[in-house]
Design a protein around this motif. Structure first.
Motif, short mmCIF file in Angstrom:
data_model
loop_
_atom_site.label_atom_id
_atom_site.label_comp_id
_atom_site.label_asym_id
_atom_site.label_seq_id
_atom_site.Cartn_x
_atom_site.Cartn_y
_atom_site.Cartn_z
N ASP A 3 18.39 45.66 16.75
CA ASP A 3 17.33 46.28 17.06
C ASP A 3 16.29 45.50 16.55
OD1 ASP A 3 16.11 48.96 17.80
OD2 ASP A 3 15.35 48.81 15.71
N ALA A 4 16.12 44.94 15.43
CA ALA A 4 14.91 44.12 15.09
C ALA A 4 14.85 42.90 15.87
CB ALA A 4 15.26 43.62 13.59
N GLY A 5 16.03 42.50 16.26
CA GLY A 5 15.59 41.20 17.08
C GLY A 5 15.22 41.49 18.49
N ILE A 6 15.69 42.65 19.12
CA ILE A 6 14.97 42.93 20.37
C ILE A 6 13.54 42.95 20.43
CG2 ILE A 6 15.20 44.67 22.10
CD1 ILE A 6 18.04 44.84 21.58
N ARG A 7 13.17 43.97 19.17
CA ARG A 7 11.83 44.38 18.87
C ARG A 7 10.95 42.97 18.94
NH1 ARG A 7 10.62 49.61 17.78
NH2 ARG A 7 12.58 50.86 17.20
N ASN A 61 16.06 53.57 20.22
CA ASN A 61 15.60 52.73 19.57
C ASN A 61 15.60 51.48 20.44
OD1 ASN A 61 18.07 51.39 19.30
ND2 ASN A 61 18.42 52.29 17.09
N ALA A 62 15.19 50.30 19.96
CA ALA A 62 14.90 49.22 20.89
C ALA A 62 16.22 48.91 21.31
CB ALA A 62 14.17 48.03 20.34
N SER A 67 20.22 48.30 25.71
CA SER A 67 21.68 48.42 26.16
C SER A 67 21.49 49.54 27.30
CB SER A 67 22.32 49.11 25.08
OG SER A 67 23.67 49.38 25.29
N ALA A 68 20.78 50.34 27.33
CA ALA A 68 20.71 51.40 28.50
C ALA A 68 20.33 50.38 29.72
CB ALA A 68 19.71 52.49 28.48
N MET A 69 19.55 49.52 29.78
CA MET A 69 19.05 48.89 30.86
C MET A 69 20.44 48.08 31.38
SD MET A 69 16.17 50.22 31.83
CE MET A 69 16.77 51.72 31.29
N TYR A 290 22.46 53.36 18.97
CA TYR A 290 21.26 53.30 19.81
C TYR A 290 20.16 54.00 19.44
CZ TYR A 290 25.39 51.84 22.33
OH TYR A 290 26.52 51.00 22.75
N ALA A 291 20.25 55.01 18.28
CA ALA A 291 19.23 55.88 17.99
C ALA A 291 19.15 56.20 16.48
CB ALA A 291 19.18 57.32 18.61
N ASP A 292 17.83 56.02 15.76
CA ASP A 292 17.84 56.02 14.48
C ASP A 292 17.66 57.36 13.82
OD1 ASP A 292 17.75 53.33 14.69
OD2 ASP A 292 15.68 53.27 15.17
N ASP A 293 17.30 58.53 14.64
CA ASP A 293 17.05 59.80 13.87
C ASP A 293 17.85 60.90 14.47
OD1 ASP A 293 15.89 59.67 16.44
OD2 ASP A 293 13.80 60.42 15.79
#
Length: 418
Positions: A3-7, A61-62, A67-69, A290-293
């Protein structure tokens, strides 16, 4: 880490933002590959609902929206390539699919073990893991068939599995696999942007309820055509019955039987306490990539609801299936005596089991080596209790004589966990 890498990539302008517009996505893929025939456009309806639901409800998340795309792009490209192959080789769609053997059971009820045992018998055809990830060969596949090139799909599958394990190492213990391992056809149903593959990785309640209200026949017809394409690409005899399994069939047995009217059905059963706990854990360990919360208790309640619906739909559909075309198998019986249970199944199928035993033993040894550690989970961690599960699914236990860990819990009043 992913996630951090994509952001960071987006901050530098190296990674595109997610696009949630269906027309734009289809136009981009058509332009990139120089093709414009996506086949039966029924898929646009679930795709529209999925895009809206994921954008609004999934709280991705990012890594999640990236991943969805990638998944949507991959599925749209495969639809283009599938139509290309059907036009290039019309004989593909003429391939018969006779007498498939379909394993039908809740998630985590032993369907994978049974599927892989039967797949080790060379008298049956089966899907391999890389083929459920990428069912459609690339345009140069005829060179692969001629031995002039390597099929890139197993390489891609290995990379995807590596990324998934880096994102959450628990996925390996929950569902051990590899590019060439026998795998279920859920990815072929997902090719129509329909079904539980998306439920199990994203929180998309509007999309989930929409799918549960639709006839899945168009998705199953496309799945059957992809099976024909895979059989052709494997250079597999069309006389060999396919071994199929995915929990999606619990919800969509009428569609399955409309598309495969001569299917023979093996129903698997397991203590619903274990089914619900293990299913919630499997979906949770995918969703948190894929999601944080995501909230734990609503997640547990959703998979209890989903399991209850799957069982209800399965029981209703069974009323219209001739008894001689189905058999029931208990998870506990397979644990106690796999050979004796398989002999029952082979008698049902009218086959001699002996030629398959060596392959089954090889699979069991390989499976033991692949599984690094046991899958641990509990109902309580998802805000559920044994009493609540048995209150809602106790009738299923009694109807199919499913062995349970605590029979007395079936008669005790439910107490909410926590």
């Amino acid at each position: 880490m992913v996630d951090a890498g994509i952001r960071a990539g987006r901050g530098l302008g190296l990674v595109d933002e997610a696009c949630w517009d269906r027309d734009a996505l289809m136009e981009e893929v058509a332009r990139e590959y120089g093709l414009d025939d996506f086949g039966d456009d029924w898929f646009t309806r679930p795709l529209d609902v999925m895009l809206d639901s994921a954008r609004v409800e999934a709280r991705l998340n990012a890594a999640g929206d990236f991943s969805a795309m990638k998944q949507i792009h991959h599925l749209l490209r495969d639809r283009l390539y599938a139509q290309m192959w059907f036009k290039r080789h019309p004989e593909i769609l003429a391939r018969p699919i006779k007498n498939p053997v379909v394993i039908v059971g809740p998630m985590r009820s032993g369907t994978t073990r049974l599927h892989r045992l039967l797949s080790s018998d060379r008298r049956f055809a089966h899907l391999r893991s890389f083929e459920t990830i990428s069912p459609v060969p690339r345009p140069d596949f005829e060179e692969v068939m001629a031995g002039e090139k390597e099929d890139f799909r197993p390489v891609l599958a290995k990379r995807i599995m590596k990324v998934a394990r880096l994102a959450n190492p628990r996925t390996l213990s929950i569902h051990p696999t590899g590019p060439y391992e026998p795998e279920e056809e859920l990815g072929l149903i997902a090719a129509s942007f329909y079904g539980m593959k998306f439920d199990a990785q994203w929180r998309v309640p509007t999309y989930t309820r929409w799918c549960e209200e639709q006839s899945a026949v168009p998705a199953y017809r496309h799945m059957a055509n992809l099976m024909r394409l895979i059989g052709w690409s494997q250079q597999e005899s069309s006389l060999r019955p396919w071994i199929l399994k995915t929990p999606q069939h619990m919800l969509d047995l009428p569609a399955l039987l409309e598309v495969f009217p001569d299917a023979r059905l093996i129903f698997t059963h397991r203590d619903p306490k274990s089914v619900v706990g293990s299913t919630a854990s499997l979906a949770w360990n995918q969703t948190i990539i894929y999601a944080d919360d995501i909230e734990v208790a609503p997640h547990g309640r959703e998979w209890l609801r989903k399991t209850e619906l799957m069982i209800e739909r399965m029981r209703s559909a069974r009323d219209n299936i001739p008894r001689e075309r189905m058999i029931d198998v208990q998870y506990d019986a397979m644990d106690r005596d796999w050979r004796g249970t398989m002999e029952r199944i082979y008698a049902f199928l009218g086959l001699d089991m002996e030629p398959a035993v060596e392959g089954m033993e090889d699979f069991l040894a390989r499976s033991a080596a692949m599984k690094r550690r046991p899958h641990s989970y509990s109902l309580e961690e998802f805000g559920l209790s044994t009493g609540e599960v048995y209150e809602r699914l106790g009738d299923y236990v009694r109807k199919y004589k499913v062995p349970v860990e605590d029979p007395f819990a079936l008669t005790r009043p439910a107490i909410a966990a926590g």
